[in-house]
Write an enzyme that holds these catalytic residues in place. Sequence first.
Site, short mmCIF file in Angstrom:
data_model
loop_
_atom_site.label_atom_id
_atom_site.label_comp_id
_atom_site.label_asym_id
_atom_site.label_seq_id
_atom_site.Cartn_x
_atom_site.Cartn_y
_atom_site.Cartn_z
N ARG A 200 0.81 -1.22 0.00
CA ARG A 200 0.00 0.00 0.00
C ARG A 200 0.85 1.27 0.00
NH1 ARG A 200 -2.86 -0.91 5.45
NH2 ARG A 200 -0.72 -1.57 5.83
N LYS B 232 15.00 23.77 16.79
CA LYS B 232 14.17 23.40 15.64
C LYS B 232 14.35 21.91 15.33
CE LYS B 232 14.71 27.92 13.45
NZ LYS B 232 15.31 28.63 12.31
N GLN C 184 5.31 25.58 17.94
CA GLN C 184 4.93 26.16 16.65
C GLN C 184 5.46 25.28 15.53
OE1 GLN C 184 5.56 30.44 16.27
NE2 GLN C 184 6.23 30.18 14.17
N GLU D 138 5.95 7.14 12.21
CA GLU D 138 5.66 8.22 13.15
C GLU D 138 6.66 9.33 12.86
OE1 GLU D 138 5.93 7.00 17.24
OE2 GLU D 138 3.97 6.03 17.18
N TYR E 219 9.16 22.52 9.85
CA TYR E 219 9.93 22.50 11.08
C TYR E 219 9.09 22.87 12.29
CZ TYR E 219 10.85 27.39 9.62
OH TYR E 219 10.74 28.69 9.19
N ARG F 133 18.07 29.56 2.24
CA ARG F 133 17.49 30.28 3.36
C ARG F 133 18.41 30.13 4.55
NH1 ARG F 133 11.61 31.21 2.77
NH2 ARG F 133 10.90 30.21 0.86
N HIS G 199 20.92 28.17 11.57
CA HIS G 199 20.35 27.13 10.73
C HIS G 199 20.02 27.68 9.35
CE1 HIS G 199 16.68 25.16 9.09
NE2 HIS G 199 17.46 24.11 9.25
N LYS H 265 17.15 40.16 2.94
CA LYS H 265 17.62 40.04 4.34
C LYS H 265 18.86 39.15 4.40
CE LYS H 265 15.79 37.21 7.53
NZ LYS H 265 14.86 36.61 8.48
N ASP H 266 18.81 38.00 3.72
CA ASP H 266 19.94 37.07 3.80
C ASP H 266 21.17 37.59 3.07
OD1 ASP H 266 18.53 35.37 5.40
OD2 ASP H 266 17.97 33.98 3.80
N ASP I 283 15.17 38.38 15.37
CA ASP I 283 15.80 37.73 14.22
C ASP I 283 17.29 38.01 14.19
OD1 ASP I 283 14.34 36.16 12.56
OD2 ASP I 283 13.76 37.74 11.17
#
Length: 191
Positions: free
Chosen positions: A23, A71, A46, A28, A131, A58, A118, A168-169, A142
């Site tokens: 199938r 995370k 979150q 998990e 995440y 990113r 990260h 930003k990056d 930030d």
Amino acid sequence: MEVIKTSLDGVVIIEPRIFKDARGYFFESYSKREFDEKVRPVDFVQDNESMSSYGVMRGLHFQRPPFTQSKLVRCVKGAVLDVAVDIRKGSPTYGQHVAVELTESNHRQFFVPRGFAHGFAVLSDVAVFQYKCDNYYHPESDGGISIQDASLGIDWRINPAEAILSEKDLKQPLLEDFDSPFDINIDLYAK
């Protein structure tokens, strides 16, 4: 689940136990009981998801105290190269990184505790990345270091001419110009 330790204290790769038959498969993706027992007790509050195309990079992101985050990340579609960089002042592994390929077929997850930056690069045409975080997002907290910092020695497996970064990056400092808000004594898991 199998927990694979890395060269960075607290950063681990998680391989789920996958059950396959005619199938398809089942596993998990997260069990608080098993995670707390095999990795460390963490209260995730979150869940986030992003979708990106090939060449998107990113990171390298973190949140400053008192809103630091751990995370637990995974790629549910496509493939990414995921990276954690130790940014704890005084750490014997300061500035070192661990990279792992996360794909929809290997089902691996990567746990990045507090005190680490990260980031990831998308290696497939499209990637959906999920995440869990143990603290809520606070934009005023930030922080980041340049994902293109050559001194980190990260092979992103993306041609720099094809890399797609946010404004930003593109403005994040190099590690040598960075004043980390973390030191070796940070409790990697406390809230």
